[in-house]
Motif scaffolding. Structure first.
Motif, PDB file in Angstrom:
ATOM      1  N   ARG A  35       0.600  -1.258  -0.067  1.00 23.67           N
ATOM      2  CA  ARG A  35       0.078   0.010   0.006  1.00 23.67           C
ATOM      3  C   ARG A  35       0.886   1.270   0.020  1.00 23.67           C
ATOM      4  O   ARG A  35       0.237   2.463  -0.114  1.00 23.67           O
ATOM      5  CB  ARG A  35      -0.947  -0.115   1.145  1.00 23.67           C
ATOM      6  CG  ARG A  35      -0.435  -0.035   2.532  1.00 23.67           C
ATOM      7  CD  ARG A  35      -1.261  -0.392   3.744  1.00 23.67           C
ATOM      8  NE  ARG A  35      -0.421  -0.669   4.810  1.00 23.67           N
ATOM      9  CZ  ARG A  35       0.121  -0.137   5.631  1.00 23.67           C
ATOM     10  NH1 ARG A  35       0.183   1.181   5.604  1.00 23.67           N
ATOM     11  NH2 ARG A  35       0.858  -0.679   6.564  1.00 23.67           N
ATOM     12  N   ARG A  36       2.114   1.308   0.162  1.00 21.22           N
ATOM     13  CA  ARG A  36       3.072   2.288   0.097  1.00 21.22           C
ATOM     14  C   ARG A  36       3.763   2.371  -1.367  1.00 21.22           C
ATOM     15  O   ARG A  36       4.686   3.046  -1.155  1.00 21.22           O
ATOM     16  CB  ARG A  36       4.018   2.385   1.297  1.00 21.22           C
ATOM     17  CG  ARG A  36       3.391   2.264   2.712  1.00 21.22           C
ATOM     18  CD  ARG A  36       4.206   3.146   3.612  1.00 21.22           C
ATOM     19  NE  ARG A  36       3.381   2.975   4.977  1.00 21.22           N
ATOM     20  CZ  ARG A  36       2.690   4.012   5.235  1.00 21.22           C
ATOM     21  NH1 ARG A  36       2.283   4.977   4.622  1.00 21.22           N
ATOM     22  NH2 ARG A  36       1.877   3.678   6.695  1.00 21.22           N
ATOM     23  N   TRP A  37       3.198   1.683  -2.203  1.00 22.98           N
ATOM     24  CA  TRP A  37       4.244   1.815  -3.354  1.00 22.98           C
ATOM     25  C   TRP A  37       3.867   2.967  -4.249  1.00 22.98           C
ATOM     26  O   TRP A  37       4.405   3.271  -5.133  1.00 22.98           O
ATOM     27  CB  TRP A  37       3.692   0.522  -4.370  1.00 22.98           C
ATOM     28  CG  TRP A  37       4.301  -0.710  -3.988  1.00 22.98           C
ATOM     29  CD1 TRP A  37       4.966  -0.973  -2.787  1.00 22.98           C
ATOM     30  CD2 TRP A  37       4.505  -2.069  -4.554  1.00 22.98           C
ATOM     31  NE1 TRP A  37       5.400  -2.154  -2.826  1.00 22.98           N
ATOM     32  CE2 TRP A  37       5.273  -2.880  -3.898  1.00 22.98           C
ATOM     33  CE3 TRP A  37       3.866  -2.388  -5.780  1.00 22.98           C
ATOM     34  CZ2 TRP A  37       5.516  -4.434  -4.347  1.00 22.98           C
ATOM     35  CZ3 TRP A  37       4.186  -3.565  -6.341  1.00 22.98           C
ATOM     36  CH2 TRP A  37       4.991  -4.720  -5.613  1.00 22.98           C
TER      37      TRP A  37
END
Lengths: 330, 505
Positions: free
Chosen positions: B360-362
């Motif tokens: 989700r932090r890509w």
């Protein structure tokens, strides 16, 4: 440098200062080289550099720059994608053979499906089964060429044609020297540039290429990163194939195959290390422009094909070696 | 007294500014079994390399039968009558056993005799070495060395991680060498073997030979004392004081943060259990190759245990990847910074890396927020970031701080430090000790492996000692002084010894 006195940092001649300055601005020597090549071309063939020539150079450089994006991103992780050229050819050919039935847009989307599948298979092989990227993507490119041959034979009656929407996009320049394909390339290039510098995923590409063990210890699931990477690479390659079909105006099963070496060379000339962790996309774009101008230059010299090939290879080697020395000098 | 067979004296070896050997000497009588002892970093392995010709000394002489020996390679040393057998067998895996023998011009019949004496019968000499188990290869290596009938046979940790029956065979065969023309130099961490087997022991400390001991009952104590040197109690500072004491005792009633239950993995980790509580720094001491590497690999999610289980806050967990361990709040700070850091990347990216690992932090990074978060971690650890463009330009101490900084404020509750101060200057070491105590005071659980025994009393509340893949001792930091730890680490019983039933006797 001269070894006469103790080594203190600010010492050293202007050469050292220049090297340090260039090392921090890796694009400068590339842009100088590009300008020099254009100037040389104008000297050899006065009058060749014109608005039309700029437009045509950019048209040819754009598909190469997209393929170079595939190499840049895979090389950042220490990998490489040698299937991009045949995947691009495949997509161009699939689009050109299906567009009469389903229209240009649907045909283009359909053409990206096998490109994505090949990329996904590459990613699973490299990321999950730990096959070396060189072996994996070369093997896949053989599989793809074979499959395209089979497809071509089953499709003898259909014939190929590149629809006018695609040729308008790839081969026309409505605004003078600005080719239409910039409409798709500028946002794409901007996306890649920003993603590599400012996104979590971009950082992970550098991280994996710099130190896979450390990335894993920091909790990075390297396999997933690589699967997604090669999938993106396949899709981009397919897209480059469609654009190039528009540039040429026709499509065969081997249309983009000769772009394999140039795609790697553009990334290497652009300063991306094949060992991973170093480089970026801006250099690759300039690299693609340099290679395209170089091809024009060799054509203008009217040398026989064999001589052109020899020169092309030798110049790529020389530029890559020199540039690496400048930018990585300690 | 007979003339010594091998005599080394005044051996000096420097690596750059580091002096590995100051004044090492050794005298071996014919037909004797001689132990070479020394704590970690005493210069034992450098001395072995000098004796076997792998390293050329800066000063000193080596006499073999009274003749000056000039060996510049292990091959030359071998020709002059000195053969060594190491923990890693010198056997080419792609050749057959016979081909390996031919390669070293070993008489095959003598080899077979020795091999059978060592407890391996009916070995097919045409088998490829890679198909044989490691223990067998090590016995083959030893039999090959004995078949040449060397004047001096050097055995370096020959019995480490061997099955008990083969160990017995090796010890018997070595004992049988006593009184023959040849001598044996025996290097082992296992004090019991040395006591049972050797005639004399030469002890190294800080690169110098500090004594030669006749091995007799009670000599173990003398050897340990020599290895430790004069006690330096005056300088010691007891870190776990009033601030940490109560927390540690109170915590022991609560559910442990991390529990290991009968963990086993690989060849070395046999059966390790311990509890690690919140607010506690648990020290771990082990000689090389006692299973501690495998233990840390298992705890940090890098490998799956062969058997046993782990509990976090009382619930069983299974880690398939380091990210699983990180999700459970457990992180590893390895000794080797090159396996933790992106050496070509800036400090900021190195500190931010774990946060970006999650899918989700890509997306886009909030650069302002990142700069702030990383900045506060850097400030807290006082990392010198003058050379922050590339982590590889930082000093070792600052690099280690970067590997710790990335986990601060990320919800990590359990730290596994693997020898965190290895190769770090004294000032930074002290800072890292303080940091470890701070982490514990803030409620973290810390497991700290150290190769510098005085760190146990400086930083830890409690210590466990691992030997032969098992926990052999557990002691409060107050009694865990260097002699006690060293004895336990060598497999010797101490007054407070816990369960040692598993160790090979």
């Amino acid at each position: 440098m001269t070894g006469s006195a103790t080594a203190v940092e600010p010492r050293g001649g202007p050469l050292v200062v220049a090297r340090v300055w260039l090392r921090d601005r890796p694009l400068v020597p590339l842009l100088l080289l590009l300008a020099g090549l254009v100037a040389l071309l104008e000297v050899v063939q006065p009058g060749i550099v014109s608005v039309n020539w700029v437009a045509s150079t950019m048209r040819f450089a754009i598909p190469l720059a997209i393929l170079a994006a595939c190499q840049t991103m895979t090389m950042l992780t220490g990998g490489i994608d040698l299937s991009v050229a045949v995947v691009a050819s495949m997509s161009a050919y699939v689009m050109a053979t299906t567009q009469s039935d389903i229209g240009w847009l649907a045909a283009s989307l359909v053409a990206l499906v096998p490109a994505g599948v090949v990329g996904l298979v590459n990613g699973i092989g490299v990321g999950l089964f730990r096959v070396h990227p060189l072996i994996m993507t070369i093997s896949m490119s053989l599989v793809v060429s074979g499959a395209v041959n089979v497809y071509a034979r089953s499709n003898i009656t259909g014939g190929t044609r590149v629809p006018s929407e695609i040729t308008d996009l790839g081969g026309q320049s409505l605004l003078g020297f600005l080719p239409n394909s910039l409409i798709v390339f500028i946002p794409l290039a901007a996306l890649i540039l920003v993603a590599l510098r400012r996104s979590g995923y971009g950082r992970l590409l550098y991280a994996v290429g710099d130190n896979e063990v450390a990335s894993r210890l920091a909790g990075v699931r390297v396999g997933r990163v690589l699967v997604v990477l090669y999938l993106i690479s396949g899709l981009l390659a397919g897209f480059a194939g469609l654009i190039y079909a528009g540039v040429i105006g026709s499509a065969t099963g081997r249309l983009v195959d000769p772009f394999l070496l140039p795609s790697v060379a553009a990334a290497v000339i652009g300063g991306t290390s094949i060992f991973g962790g170093r480089g970026g996309y801006a250099g690759s774009i300039v690299g693609a422009l340099i290679l395209t101008v170089l091809v024009t230059f060799l054509n203008v010299m009217q040398a026989p094909e064999a001589v052109r090939q020899i020169l092309f290879g030798a110049i790529i080697l020389a530029v890559a070696a020199t540039y690496t020395r400048i930018t990585e000098g300690s | 007294m007979t003339e010594p067979l091998l005599e080394a004296s005044g051996v000096v070896k420097r690596y750059g500014s580091v002096t590995a050997l100051r004044d090492a000497s050794l005298s071996i009588r014919p037909g004797e079994i001689h132990a070479l002892m020394g704590a970690n970093g005493a210069g034992k392995s450098t001395f072995v390399k000098v004796l076997t010709g792998a390293v050329r000394p800066d000063a000193g002489t080596i006499l073999l039968r009274g003749q000056r020996r000039e060996a510049h390679s292990p091959a030359e040393a071998r020709r002059s009558g000195m053969v060594s057998v190491y923990q890693e067998p010198a056997i080419l895996p792609d050749l057959t056993v016979l081909e390996n023998l031919v390669l070293t011009e070993t008489p095959v019949d003598a080899f077979r005799t020795h091999l059978e004496g060592l407890g391996i019968r009916n070995l097919d000499l045409r088998a490829h070495a890679r198909t044989l188990p490691l223990a067998t290869l090590r016995i083959i290596d030893l039999a090959r060395a004995m078949a040449i009938e060397p004047d001096v046979l050097l055995l370096d940790e020959m019995t480490a991680a061997l099955p008990a029956d083969l160990t017995a065979g090796v010890l018997e065969a070595v004992a049988a060498q006593r009184g023959t023309a040849g001598s044996v130099i025996f290097i082992s961490h296992r004090m019991l073997e040395v006591a049972g087997l050797c005639d004399r022991a030469t002890v190294l400390r800080d690169g110098s030979t500090v004594g030669v001991v006749d091995v007799a009952p009670g000599a173990e104590q003398e050897i340990v004392d020599l290895m430790l040197g004069p006690s330096a109690d005056g300088e010691k500072r007891r870190a776990p004081d009033a601030t940490s004491g109560p927390t540690a005792t109170a915590a022991s009633d609560a559910t442990p943060r991390l529990s290991a239950r009968n963990l086993a993995a690989g060849r070395n980790l046999a059966d390790v259990s311990f509890d690690l509580h919140a607010g506690e720094v648990l020290g771990l001491v082990a000689l090389e190759g006692q299973g501690q590497d495998e233990l840390f690999d298992v705890l940090s999610g890098q490998t799956r245990p062969g058997s046993g289980e782990m509990l976090v806050d009382g619930s069983p967990v299974r880690f398939g990847h380091p990210s699983d361990a990180i999700h459970a709040g457990i992180v590893l700070v390895p000794a080797d910074r090159s396996s933790a850091l992106l050496m070509q990347r800036p400090v900021r990216e190195n500190v931010a890396l774990p946060r970006l690992a999650a899918f989700r932090r890509w997306g886009l990074i909030d650069m302002g927020e990142e700069r702030e978060r990383v900045g506060s971690a850097i400030d807290r650890l006082q990392i010198d970031t003058r050379a922050q463009a590339e982590v590889q330009r930082l000093s070792g101490g600052n690099q280690q701080k970067v590997t710790i900084a990335r986990w601060l404020g990320s919800g990590v509750r359990t730290f596994l430090f693997y020898d965190p101060t290895r190769g770090i200057d004294i000032r930074t070491k002290a800072e890292i000790y303080d940091l470890v105590r701070e982490l514990a005071a803030a409620g973290a659980a810390v497991l700290l492996l150290t190769s510098e025994l005085e760190e146990i009393q400086r930083v830890c509340d409690r210590a466990i000692v691992i030997f032969g893949g098992r926990v052999v001792d557990e002691m409060a930091a107050g009694v865990a002084d260097e002699p006690a730890l060293l004895r336990a680490a060598h497999g010797l019983q101490s007054a407070t010894a816990g369960d040692t039933s598993g160790t090979a006797s």
